[in-house]
Design an enzyme around this catalytic site. Sequence first.
Site, short mmCIF file in Angstrom:
data_model
loop_
_atom_site.label_atom_id
_atom_site.label_comp_id
_atom_site.label_asym_id
_atom_site.label_seq_id
_atom_site.Cartn_x
_atom_site.Cartn_y
_atom_site.Cartn_z
N CYS A 2 -15.24 -15.93 6.12
CA CYS A 2 -15.94 -16.65 5.05
C CYS A 2 -17.41 -16.24 5.00
CB CYS A 2 -15.86 -18.15 5.30
SG CYS A 2 -14.19 -18.75 5.46
N ARG A 27 -17.46 -9.12 2.83
CA ARG A 27 -16.80 -9.75 3.99
C ARG A 27 -15.34 -10.06 3.71
NH1 ARG A 27 -20.79 -12.24 7.38
NH2 ARG A 27 -19.41 -13.95 7.96
N TRP A 74 -12.34 -17.07 3.24
CA TRP A 74 -11.30 -16.18 3.75
C TRP A 74 -10.32 -17.13 4.42
CZ3 TRP A 74 -9.60 -11.21 3.91
CH2 TRP A 74 -8.74 -10.83 4.93
N ASN A 100 -17.67 -22.03 7.73
CA ASN A 100 -17.05 -20.77 8.17
C ASN A 100 -16.66 -20.98 9.62
OD1 ASN A 100 -16.24 -18.20 8.74
ND2 ASN A 100 -18.32 -17.38 9.00
N GLY A 101 -15.37 -20.88 9.91
CA GLY A 101 -14.92 -21.06 11.29
C GLY A 101 -13.58 -21.77 11.32
N GLU A 486 -0.01 6.50 17.00
CA GLU A 486 -1.15 5.85 16.33
C GLU A 486 -2.41 6.70 16.50
OE1 GLU A 486 -1.59 3.74 14.20
OE2 GLU A 486 -3.69 3.17 14.37
N LYS A 490 -4.63 8.20 13.38
CA LYS A 490 -6.08 7.98 13.24
C LYS A 490 -6.81 9.30 13.03
CE LYS A 490 -6.27 4.43 12.46
NZ LYS A 490 -4.95 4.04 12.36
N GLU A 493 -5.92 11.00 9.59
CA GLU A 493 -6.29 10.34 8.32
C GLU A 493 -7.80 10.26 8.10
OE1 GLU A 493 -5.44 6.17 7.65
OE2 GLU A 493 -5.34 5.79 9.78
N HIS A 509 11.25 20.17 24.37
CA HIS A 509 12.25 20.37 23.30
C HIS A 509 11.64 21.00 22.07
CE1 HIS A 509 15.13 18.20 25.69
NE2 HIS A 509 14.23 17.24 25.88
N LYS A 608 -6.78 1.59 0.99
CA LYS A 608 -6.65 0.60 2.07
C LYS A 608 -5.33 -0.14 1.97
CE LYS A 608 -7.64 -1.80 5.63
NZ LYS A 608 -7.42 -1.14 6.94
C1 AGP Z 1 -3.46 3.11 8.83
O1 AGP Z 1 -4.72 3.45 9.39
C2 AGP Z 1 -3.39 3.42 7.36
N1 AGP Z 1 -4.46 2.80 6.66
C3 AGP Z 1 -2.01 3.12 6.77
O2 AGP Z 1 -1.06 3.84 7.50
C4 AGP Z 1 -1.60 1.63 6.79
O3 AGP Z 1 -1.35 1.22 8.13
C5 AGP Z 1 -0.33 1.47 5.97
O4 AGP Z 1 -0.60 1.83 4.64
C6 AGP Z 1 0.24 0.05 6.02
O5 AGP Z 1 -0.68 -0.84 5.47
P1 AGP Z 1 -0.43 -2.42 5.68
O6 AGP Z 1 -0.53 -2.68 7.15
O7 AGP Z 1 -1.51 -3.08 4.91
O8 AGP Z 1 0.95 -2.74 5.16
#
Ligand code: AGP
Length: 613
Positions: A2, A27, A74, A100-101, A486, A490, A493, A509, A608
């Site tokens: 928030c 935020r 939020w 906020n909290g 993962e 990272k 991307e 393999h 995002k």
């Molecule tokens: C991860 O760093 C990416 N931004 C992407 O793989 C993301 O995890 C994926 O699009 C899923 O998004 P979500 O968790 O909002 O469903």
Amino acid sequence: MCGIVGYIGDKQAPPVLIKGLKRLEYRGYDSSGIAIINDSRIEVFKKQGKVAEMENLVLDADPQSSLGIGHTRWATHGSPNDINSHPHYSNSGRIAIIHNGIIENYASIKEGLLKRGYTFESETDTEVLVNLIEDVLLHTEVSLAEAVRIALNQVVGAYAIAVIEEGNNDQIVVAKKGSPLVIGIGTGEYYIASDATPFIEYTNQAVYLEEEEVALISLKKGLEIRTIANKLIRPYIQELALEIESIEKAGYDHFMLKEVNEQPKSIFDTLRGRLIVDKNNISINALNQYEKKFLNADRIVIVACGTSWHAGLVAEYLIEGLARIPVEVEYASEFRYRNPIITERDIVIAVSQSGETADTLSAIQLAKAKGATIFGICNVVGSSIAREAHIGAYTHAGPEIGVASTKAFTAQVTLFTLIAMSLAEKKGSISKKLYRKLIRELNAIPKKVQQTLNLDAQSKHIASVYKDVSNCLFLGRGINFPVALEGALKLKEISYIHAEGYPAAEMKHGPIALIDADMPTVVVAIKTEHYEKVVSNIQEIKARNGKIIAIVNDGDSVVSKIADHVIEIPEVDERLSPLLTTIPLQLISYHIAVMRGCHVDQPRNLAKSVTVE
Ligand code: AGP
């Protein structure tokens, strides 16, 4: 999280408040509102949606006021809607509050107030707090500031609040514990906010409230600060030398780095109220409600995309390993089109930071139509996937702005760890001794995450050595195999370097054909039952001139002799290790991306939240 603003002075308050709320939009929020004193009466304008939509309500009414408070919400308690948005009135309408909290003991306080005849229109903990303050005012002859102080002595949780009272257009009372609140001091005017962005253009003189402090802000009386134990505090006025943009990132260069460093808090907040250490217990409301469904389920199917899918893979090791319930992890985009066999005896868990990923949403709609029980794990309250699910639990990671998911991933893994442990305890598939041991270790994770973050300089050095490579491998075994995936995601991307994650044993393999002096390999090599095997994998790579970057435990004496670079992280039970081993991989990728001049927070071609197929 928030956002809070407030103003008292000689300007018209509504435009100052609205502009301030727009400064706090970064935020993340789902609704907004303001409360002003207009001709001694409190007027509230609030609405779900963007600040601009609430602004239209204010412009239509055109209120005149020199004092007010404002809020961007939020959601943590109660879905995003007009009623749950802030500010909240007390029953009599005499006072209004923004907050906020999280008030952890709001349910017990609410119970007492209900018995005393109070009524509530929202689902929020904030409305409980404003009526607690009113209750103190009604039963004592104290001032608003004193009533706030007395009420806060009954509260458990985190708060940054601002309170105004009808008939008094010369005071705002604020208080802080666990959530930020700063007071801007202008010439004949005061500002309040969650951070300095809403007022930095008007003044750079600021007082940051400390923990458990209450302040009375009045043009006539000036600024008076007391602790909630009623000790008078001398205000410490700072001169801010911050630019607006750097405040939004809390001084970090990028939102991603800020969010990586927020992980001790986001993990703590995800554990809050669910990991009850002093009672050696875990309590997740939705799991308790659907306990029979989970314990009698044929299997748990986890559907997700990207990083959330990696969290699902970690969950497979945790839930099968601890609770002995069969788990399948599916790419949502594949699951939704392959006509999967799903029955009403299946639990389908959708994992999604945004709660809006189209493939994941479609996957659970399909599973729901086939009779499965849908459990949602989202970071955005009231998001589409959260609403589509029958039940769920939120990761309280706060808004994640950087496209690369970091704190949301470790929050998802934290929540899955709680779920696996809770199911295991309910099934009796683990001993009380192991249950208690894991509870203690999980409680210590935020601190160990901080210790791991403190090793950032080593990640930065490694990044400087490998920033120009074209390819990179990531290896892990067991529960750290998803961590390898993962780490690879990272790197690729945000730095656009081709990277792949593999189970370490898979090298022979095929992938080992790729090894040469130009192919670095990041290996998660912490002390586990697989440790000796991972050492062999490392030796096979070294024998082919491959470079090794190893994540090991403090004091490692074997891998650290053969790897080219090691990062030593704190010891932890293997089942909890992804919460630590992921951190150096996030930081190495971040620093490489920065050194390559990439747009870390908004990498090319990415969004995002992928709300389209
Ligand atoms: C991860 O760093 C990416 N931004 C992407 O793989 C993301 O995890 C994926 O699009 C899923 O998004 P979500 O968790 O909002 O469903």
